[in-house]
Scaffold this active site. Sequence first.
Site, mmCIF file in Angstrom:
data_model
loop_
_atom_site.group_PDB
_atom_site.id
_atom_site.type_symbol
_atom_site.label_atom_id
_atom_site.label_comp_id
_atom_site.label_asym_id
_atom_site.label_seq_id
_atom_site.Cartn_x
_atom_site.Cartn_y
_atom_site.Cartn_z
ATOM 1 C CB SER A 141 -0.841 0.018 1.279
ATOM 2 O OG SER A 141 -1.376 1.307 1.502
ATOM 3 C CE1 TYR A 157 -3.887 -1.978 4.913
ATOM 4 C CE2 TYR A 157 -3.121 0.171 4.164
ATOM 5 C CZ TYR A 157 -3.679 -1.066 3.902
ATOM 6 O OH TYR A 157 -4.005 -1.387 2.602
ATOM 7 C CE LYS A 161 -1.381 -3.879 3.272
ATOM 8 N NZ LYS A 161 -1.724 -5.037 2.451
HETATM 9 N N1 NAP Z 1 -8.688 -0.670 -1.412
HETATM 10 C C1 NAP Z 1 -7.613 0.101 -1.246
HETATM 11 O O1 NAP Z 1 -7.706 1.345 -1.303
HETATM 12 C C2 NAP Z 1 -6.266 -0.511 -0.990
HETATM 13 C C3 NAP Z 1 -5.151 0.337 -0.991
HETATM 14 C C4 NAP Z 1 -3.889 -0.195 -0.764
HETATM 15 C C5 NAP Z 1 -3.752 -1.552 -0.546
HETATM 16 N N2 NAP Z 1 -4.846 -2.354 -0.549
HETATM 17 C C6 NAP Z 1 -4.636 -3.774 -0.279
HETATM 18 O O2 NAP Z 1 -5.310 -4.564 -1.213
HETATM 19 C C7 NAP Z 1 -5.602 -5.852 -0.627
HETATM 20 C C8 NAP Z 1 -7.036 -6.219 -0.959
HETATM 21 O O3 NAP Z 1 -7.895 -5.301 -0.326
HETATM 22 P P1 NAP Z 1 -9.261 -4.785 -0.972
HETATM 23 O O4 NAP Z 1 -9.180 -3.332 -1.047
HETATM 24 O O5 NAP Z 1 -9.600 -5.562 -2.168
HETATM 25 O O6 NAP Z 1 -10.271 -5.083 0.240
HETATM 26 P P2 NAP Z 1 -11.394 -6.185 0.493
HETATM 27 O O7 NAP Z 1 -12.426 -6.148 -0.579
HETATM 28 O O8 NAP Z 1 -11.808 -5.981 1.897
HETATM 29 O O9 NAP Z 1 -10.593 -7.552 0.349
HETATM 30 C C9 NAP Z 1 -9.779 -8.055 1.362
HETATM 31 C C10 NAP Z 1 -9.610 -9.535 1.110
HETATM 32 O O10 NAP Z 1 -8.701 -10.039 2.094
HETATM 33 C C11 NAP Z 1 -9.240 -11.238 2.598
HETATM 34 N N3 NAP Z 1 -8.764 -11.527 3.940
HETATM 35 C C12 NAP Z 1 -8.799 -10.746 5.037
HETATM 36 N N4 NAP Z 1 -8.319 -11.417 6.099
HETATM 37 C C13 NAP Z 1 -7.970 -12.653 5.643
HETATM 38 C C14 NAP Z 1 -7.421 -13.798 6.237
HETATM 39 N N5 NAP Z 1 -7.145 -13.861 7.549
HETATM 40 N N6 NAP Z 1 -7.186 -14.890 5.472
HETATM 41 C C15 NAP Z 1 -7.469 -14.861 4.151
HETATM 42 N N7 NAP Z 1 -8.002 -13.818 3.522
HETATM 43 C C16 NAP Z 1 -8.246 -12.717 4.266
HETATM 44 C C17 NAP Z 1 -10.746 -11.076 2.552
HETATM 45 O O11 NAP Z 1 -11.356 -12.346 2.430
HETATM 46 P P3 NAP Z 1 -12.159 -13.138 3.580
HETATM 47 O O12 NAP Z 1 -12.888 -12.128 4.393
HETATM 48 O O13 NAP Z 1 -13.032 -14.073 2.802
HETATM 49 O O14 NAP Z 1 -11.124 -13.880 4.343
HETATM 50 C C18 NAP Z 1 -10.926 -10.308 1.248
HETATM 51 O O15 NAP Z 1 -11.049 -11.205 0.170
HETATM 52 C C19 NAP Z 1 -5.302 -5.706 0.863
HETATM 53 O O16 NAP Z 1 -4.064 -6.294 1.168
HETATM 54 C C20 NAP Z 1 -5.219 -4.201 1.060
HETATM 55 O O17 NAP Z 1 -4.383 -3.850 2.134
HETATM 56 C C21 NAP Z 1 -6.096 -1.875 -0.759
#
Ligand code: NAP
Length: 246
Positions: A141, A157, A161
């Site tokens: 991130s 966070y 990261k």
């Molecule tokens: N959206 C943003 O603005 C943003 C920015 C920078 C980085 N990111 C990164 O992108 C990645 C995906 O996030 P997203 O934005 O797509 O959010 P999201 O829709 O909330 O997806 C998060 C995913 O992580 C999974 N997860 C959480 N805890 C877990 C665990 N203990 N074991 C296995 N899976 C787990 C969830 O699945 P389950 O609940 O089914 O386990 C879900 O599929 C993350 O690493 C996040 O930090 C996102």
Amino acid sequence: MRFKDKVVIVTGATSGIGAVTAEMFAEEGAKVILTGRNRERGEKAADRIHRKGNPEAEFMYCDATKLEDVRKLRKAVGDKYGKTDVLFNNAGIFVTSDLENLDLEDWNRSIDTNLNSVLYMTKCFLDLLRPCRGNIINNASVSGLDSFTSGTKTYMYGASKAAMIKFSKLCALNFAKEVRVNVICPGIIDTEIYSNRDFSRFLGGIPMGYIAKPEQVAEVVLFLASERASYITGTVIPVDGGMSLT
Ligand SMILES: NC(=O)c1ccc[n+]([C@@H]2O[C@H](COP(=O)([O-])OP(=O)(O)OC[C@H]3O[C@@H](n4cnc5c(N)ncnc54)[C@H](OP(=O)(O)O)[C@@H]3O)[C@@H](O)[C@H]2O)c1
């Protein structure tokens, strides 16, 4: 069809960036294994891929914070496919707090999910990645970079990261002859990771002036995983509309 017959694992593929990236890998011929804890959403995501014409996607339950679950996943993938071409470590949670109120359970959960999961997956899957000159993409991130635009309360966070980025670079260096390892650093992407869906609060900190869609992140993941990136390892690529510049 850049990924025809390639075996691709996406952690946290039950929603958001992971689900979209899994779908895009599958559209290009990959055998995708979608993992996560929410079985219903994971199976729905795999079904969407089947309906689009790739019958080989499947959901496998795995809580990435549990080494036992990761070992089971490794065994299931090894038994069925015998290799892993691409590992997208994407599972993550976003918890923020000021220091005074920071809850240690939240800290441990953040480190477990955003950092330890990457260690477990990398250690367990290395032997499946090495023989096929596979590659790993880790989803960090902008919060893990030297930028504070994403918030000043991102202790858990941002720290998890940032550590993931350092871990990734060490892996890239030590396994350079066998496995490429790269990192993406998304800015603000429209997913359910934000409980507050009013994104206007972020707009001032994004030079390009808008919130991105998960597809815009997935495109970069597919590029890094593909042969077009065959000489790229150890890079950290912001996908953030310029956010990390501010
Ligand atoms: N959206 C943003 O603005 C943003 C920015 C920078 C980085 N990111 C990164 O992108 C990645 C995906 O996030 P997203 O934005 O797509 O959010 P999201 O829709 O909330 O997806 C998060 C995913 O992580 C999974 N997860 C959480 N805890 C877990 C665990 N203990 N074991 C296995 N899976 C787990 C969830 O699945 P389950 O609940 O089914 O386990 C879900 O599929 C993350 O690493 C996040 O930090 C996102």
